[in-house]
Structure formats: structure tokens, C-alpha cells
Design a protein around this motif. Structure first.
Motif, PDB file in Angstrom:
ATOM      1  N   GLY A 231       0.817  -1.202   0.000  1.00  0.00           N
ATOM      2  CA  GLY A 231       0.000   0.000   0.000  1.00  0.00           C
ATOM      3  C   GLY A 231       0.857   1.260   0.000  1.00  0.00           C
ATOM      4  N   GLY A 232       0.204   2.390  -0.229  1.00  0.00           N
ATOM      5  CA  GLY A 232       0.928   3.653  -0.236  1.00  0.00           C
ATOM      6  C   GLY A 232       0.065   4.760  -0.790  1.00  0.00           C
ATOM      7  N   SER A 233       0.716   5.869  -1.096  1.00  0.00           N
ATOM      8  CA  SER A 233       0.028   7.032  -1.655  1.00  0.00           C
ATOM      9  C   SER A 233       0.376   7.173  -3.119  1.00  0.00           C
ATOM     10  CB  SER A 233       0.431   8.289  -0.896  1.00  0.00           C
ATOM     11  OG  SER A 233       0.029   8.209   0.454  1.00  0.00           O
ATOM     12  N   VAL A 234      -0.623   7.475  -3.917  1.00  0.00           N
ATOM     13  CA  VAL A 234      -0.426   7.591  -5.363  1.00  0.00           C
ATOM     14  C   VAL A 234      -1.400   8.633  -5.900  1.00  0.00           C
ATOM     15  CG1 VAL A 234      -2.071   5.741  -5.872  1.00  0.00           C
ATOM     16  CG2 VAL A 234      -0.238   6.253  -7.499  1.00  0.00           C
ATOM     17  N   GLN A 235      -1.038   9.246  -6.989  1.00  0.00           N
ATOM     18  CA  GLN A 235      -1.931  10.214  -7.616  1.00  0.00           C
ATOM     19  C   GLN A 235      -2.969   9.499  -8.468  1.00  0.00           C
ATOM     20  OE1 GLN A 235       0.537  13.104  -9.691  1.00  0.00           O
ATOM     21  NE2 GLN A 235       0.404  14.464  -7.917  1.00  0.00           N
ATOM     22  N   ALA A 236      -4.092  10.139  -8.647  1.00  0.00           N
ATOM     23  CA  ALA A 236      -5.143   9.578  -9.489  1.00  0.00           C
ATOM     24  C   ALA A 236      -4.586   9.259 -10.880  1.00  0.00           C
ATOM     25  CB  ALA A 236      -6.303  10.559  -9.601  1.00  0.00           C
ATOM     26  N   GLY A 237      -4.998   8.101 -11.386  1.00  0.00           N
ATOM     27  CA  GLY A 237      -4.485   7.641 -12.669  1.00  0.00           C
ATOM     28  C   GLY A 237      -3.277   6.737 -12.555  1.00  0.00           C
ATOM     29  N   GLY A 238      -2.726   6.661 -11.358  1.00  0.00           N
ATOM     30  CA  GLY A 238      -1.536   5.852 -11.139  1.00  0.00           C
ATOM     31  C   GLY A 238      -1.857   4.398 -10.854  1.00  0.00           C
ATOM     32  N   SER A 239      -0.814   3.652 -10.510  1.00  0.00           N
ATOM     33  CA  SER A 239      -0.939   2.212 -10.298  1.00  0.00           C
ATOM     34  C   SER A 239      -0.241   1.797  -9.009  1.00  0.00           C
ATOM     35  CB  SER A 239      -0.299   1.448 -11.463  1.00  0.00           C
ATOM     36  OG  SER A 239      -0.911   1.761 -12.690  1.00  0.00           O
ATOM     37  N   LEU A 240      -0.737   0.720  -8.432  1.00  0.00           N
ATOM     38  CA  LEU A 240      -0.117   0.080  -7.276  1.00  0.00           C
ATOM     39  C   LEU A 240      -0.370  -1.414  -7.369  1.00  0.00           C
ATOM     40  CD1 LEU A 240      -1.023   2.184  -4.073  1.00  0.00           C
ATOM     41  CD2 LEU A 240       1.263   1.775  -4.995  1.00  0.00           C
ATOM     42  N   THR A 241       0.527  -2.186  -6.800  1.00  0.00           N
ATOM     43  CA  THR A 241       0.306  -3.617  -6.685  1.00  0.00           C
ATOM     44  C   THR A 241       0.404  -4.022  -5.222  1.00  0.00           C
ATOM     45  OG1 THR A 241       1.111  -4.154  -8.898  1.00  0.00           O
ATOM     46  CG2 THR A 241       1.131  -5.911  -7.269  1.00  0.00           C
ATOM     47  N   LEU A 242      -0.646  -4.635  -4.723  1.00  0.00           N
ATOM     48  CA  LEU A 242      -0.662  -5.152  -3.360  1.00  0.00           C
ATOM     49  C   LEU A 242      -0.281  -6.624  -3.373  1.00  0.00           C
ATOM     50  CD1 LEU A 242      -4.010  -3.608  -2.072  1.00  0.00           C
ATOM     51  CD2 LEU A 242      -1.731  -2.580  -2.149  1.00  0.00           C
ATOM     52  N   SER A 243       0.377  -7.054  -2.302  1.00  0.00           N
ATOM     53  CA  SER A 243       0.744  -8.455  -2.139  1.00  0.00           C
ATOM     54  C   SER A 243       0.211  -8.972  -0.814  1.00  0.00           C
ATOM     55  CB  SER A 243       2.265  -8.618  -2.163  1.00  0.00           C
ATOM     56  OG  SER A 243       2.816  -8.156  -3.377  1.00  0.00           O
ATOM     57  N   CYS A 244      -0.058 -10.267  -0.785  1.00  0.00           N
ATOM     58  CA  CYS A 244      -0.511 -10.913   0.447  1.00  0.00           C
ATOM     59  C   CYS A 244       0.160 -12.272   0.536  1.00  0.00           C
ATOM     60  CB  CYS A 244      -2.023 -11.077   0.439  1.00  0.00           C
ATOM     61  SG  CYS A 244      -2.678 -12.102   1.782  1.00  0.00           S
ATOM     62  N   VAL A 245       1.011 -12.433   1.541  1.00  0.00           N
ATOM     63  CA  VAL A 245       1.650 -13.717   1.771  1.00  0.00           C
ATOM     64  C   VAL A 245       0.803 -14.490   2.762  1.00  0.00           C
ATOM     65  CG1 VAL A 245       3.713 -14.893   2.588  1.00  0.00           C
ATOM     66  CG2 VAL A 245       3.914 -12.768   1.292  1.00  0.00           C
ATOM     67  N   ALA A 246       0.468 -15.725   2.387  1.00  0.00           N
ATOM     68  CA  ALA A 246      -0.440 -16.534   3.197  1.00  0.00           C
ATOM     69  C   ALA A 246       0.268 -17.766   3.749  1.00  0.00           C
ATOM     70  CB  ALA A 246      -1.637 -16.965   2.348  1.00  0.00           C
ATOM     71  N   SER A 247      -0.277 -18.292   4.814  1.00  0.00           N
ATOM     72  CA  SER A 247       0.240 -19.545   5.346  1.00  0.00           C
ATOM     73  C   SER A 247      -0.097 -20.684   4.388  1.00  0.00           C
ATOM     74  CB  SER A 247      -0.342 -19.810   6.736  1.00  0.00           C
ATOM     75  OG  SER A 247      -1.751 -19.707   6.725  1.00  0.00           O
ATOM     76  N   ASP A 248       0.585 -21.814   4.572  1.00  0.00           N
ATOM     77  CA  ASP A 248       0.525 -22.910   3.604  1.00  0.00           C
ATOM     78  C   ASP A 248      -0.895 -23.372   3.283  1.00  0.00           C
ATOM     79  OD1 ASP A 248       3.600 -24.639   4.626  1.00  0.00           O
ATOM     80  OD2 ASP A 248       3.205 -22.712   3.676  1.00  0.00           O
ATOM     81  N   SER A 249      -1.751 -23.419   4.270  1.00  0.00           N
ATOM     82  CA  SER A 249      -3.073 -24.017   4.079  1.00  0.00           C
ATOM     83  C   SER A 249      -4.079 -23.102   3.385  1.00  0.00           C
ATOM     84  CB  SER A 249      -3.642 -24.426   5.442  1.00  0.00           C
ATOM     85  OG  SER A 249      -3.819 -23.287   6.263  1.00  0.00           O
ATOM     86  N   ALA A 250      -3.760 -21.824   3.288  1.00  0.00           N
ATOM     87  CA  ALA A 250      -4.752 -20.864   2.797  1.00  0.00           C
ATOM     88  C   ALA A 250      -5.207 -21.185   1.377  1.00  0.00           C
ATOM     89  CB  ALA A 250      -4.203 -19.451   2.884  1.00  0.00           C
ATOM     90  N   PHE A 251      -4.248 -21.314   0.468  1.00  0.00           N
ATOM     91  CA  PHE A 251      -4.610 -21.519  -0.928  1.00  0.00           C
ATOM     92  C   PHE A 251      -5.229 -22.892  -1.160  1.00  0.00           C
ATOM     93  CE2 PHE A 251      -3.161 -17.837  -3.294  1.00  0.00           C
ATOM     94  CZ  PHE A 251      -2.323 -17.201  -2.403  1.00  0.00           C
ATOM     95  N   THR A 252      -4.914 -23.828  -0.308  1.00  0.00           N
ATOM     96  CA  THR A 252      -5.444 -25.180  -0.472  1.00  0.00           C
ATOM     97  C   THR A 252      -6.897 -25.279  -0.025  1.00  0.00           C
ATOM     98  OG1 THR A 252      -3.250 -26.112  -0.123  1.00  0.00           O
ATOM     99  CG2 THR A 252      -5.129 -27.594   0.169  1.00  0.00           C
ATOM    100  N   ASN A 253      -7.212 -24.595   1.055  1.00  0.00           N
ATOM    101  CA  ASN A 253      -8.507 -24.794   1.698  1.00  0.00           C
ATOM    102  C   ASN A 253      -9.523 -23.685   1.470  1.00  0.00           C
ATOM    103  OD1 ASN A 253      -7.570 -27.201   2.870  1.00  0.00           O
ATOM    104  ND2 ASN A 253      -6.654 -26.075   4.574  1.00  0.00           N
ATOM    105  N   TYR A 254      -9.107 -22.563   0.882  1.00  0.00           N
ATOM    106  CA  TYR A 254      -9.995 -21.417   0.767  1.00  0.00           C
ATOM    107  C   TYR A 254      -9.899 -20.750  -0.596  1.00  0.00           C
ATOM    108  CZ  TYR A 254      -9.986 -21.860   5.845  1.00  0.00           C
ATOM    109  OH  TYR A 254     -10.100 -22.334   7.122  1.00  0.00           O
ATOM    110  N   PHE A 255     -10.900 -19.936  -0.874  1.00  0.00           N
ATOM    111  CA  PHE A 255     -10.834 -19.001  -1.987  1.00  0.00           C
ATOM    112  C   PHE A 255     -10.155 -17.739  -1.449  1.00  0.00           C
ATOM    113  CE2 PHE A 255     -13.454 -21.475  -4.725  1.00  0.00           C
ATOM    114  CZ  PHE A 255     -14.392 -22.090  -3.915  1.00  0.00           C
ATOM    115  N   MET A 256      -9.282 -17.151  -2.242  1.00  0.00           N
ATOM    116  CA  MET A 256      -8.534 -15.984  -1.799  1.00  0.00           C
ATOM    117  C   MET A 256      -9.095 -14.711  -2.430  1.00  0.00           C
ATOM    118  SD  MET A 256      -6.524 -17.324   0.304  1.00  0.00           S
ATOM    119  CE  MET A 256      -5.508 -15.888   0.683  1.00  0.00           C
ATOM    120  N   ALA A 257      -9.146 -13.656  -1.632  1.00  0.00           N
ATOM    121  CA  ALA A 257      -9.835 -12.455  -2.093  1.00  0.00           C
ATOM    122  C   ALA A 257      -9.228 -11.182  -1.495  1.00  0.00           C
ATOM    123  CB  ALA A 257     -11.313 -12.528  -1.711  1.00  0.00           C
ATOM    124  N   TRP A 258      -9.604 -10.075  -2.104  1.00  0.00           N
ATOM    125  CA  TRP A 258      -9.277  -8.746  -1.583  1.00  0.00           C
ATOM    126  C   TRP A 258     -10.576  -8.016  -1.249  1.00  0.00           C
ATOM    127  CZ3 TRP A 258      -4.474  -7.197  -0.362  1.00  0.00           C
ATOM    128  CH2 TRP A 258      -3.402  -7.883  -0.940  1.00  0.00           C
TER     129      TRP A 258
END
Length: 121
Positions: A9-36
């Protein structure tokens, strides 16, 4: 127990871009749907995007065509690529593990601590 840690996360001007990341524990991707999700000041938390293990995705109407959710399952990492950002995208963004393939807060099984995105016009 699922652990989720967001960054990017951070501050950006309108029209700009950002990429968010989320590191999960091992079981997250196996057992759940992942979302923002996101929550703007004074507003309810809302679903932004969700991805299934087979790659299917779903987006809120407000971000369609601008945001892209992706995953690196080998690295246990979820991403949200945000382009053409608007001031109304300003919010705390949360990574979530969901029990169902929906964008409903009530289906959230685990949540990260959030990362702030601020878009200035």
C-alpha cells in the motif's frame, strides 16, 4: 490457522498504479478461496476481487477493467494489480480467505491486518 500478511500500500496520484501483495500460510490456498476486500473511512467493508484455485476470478463492478487479481500458489502469494486509480479507491485493503466463491464479508474465514491505499486527485 490461516495467517495473511499484506504489503504494497501507499500514496499515489489519481491515474496511477499500485500492486498489493498478500503472503499466506501454507493451508490458505489449499482450503480457501482468496480475495481482496477494502474499507473506506466511515463505510462498510466491501469485496473487491476473488480468485479460485482453478483461476476463475470475480470483481466488484467498481473495479472491473482496472484491477486484476492474481496468485502465485507456489509462493503462497496473492496479488492485486491496481491501475487507473481513482480517489474513491482510497481505503484500507484487506487480504481474505473465504469459505465460498463470493465477495461477501460474511464468508470470510481469515483476514489480514490491512494495507492503506490513498489516492490523491
Amino acid at each position: 490457522q490461516v495467517h495473511l500478511v499484506e504489503s504494497g500500500g501507499g500514496s499515489v496520484q489519481a491515474g496511477g498504479s499500485l500492486t498489493l501483495s498478500c503472503v499466506a500460510s501454507d493451508s490458505a490456498f489449499t482450503n480457501y478461496f482468496m480475495a481482496w476486500f477494502r474499507q473506506a473511512s466511515g463505510k462498510e467493508r466491501e469485496g473487491v476481487a476473488i480468485i479460485a484455485d482453478y483461476g476463475s476470478t470475480k470483481y466488484a463492478d467498481s473495479v472491473k477493467g482496472r484491477f486484476t487479481i492474481s496468485q502465485d500458489r507456489a509462493a503462497h502469494t496473492l496479488y492485486l494489480h491496481m491501475n487507473f486509480l481513482k480517489s474513491e479507491d482510497t481505503a484500507m485493503y484487506y487480504c481474505a480467505a473465504l469459505n465460498r466463491y463470493t465477495l461477501s464479508v460474511s464468508d470470510g474465514a481469515a483476514w489480514g491486518q490491512g494495507t492503506q491505499v490513498t489516492v490523491s486527485s
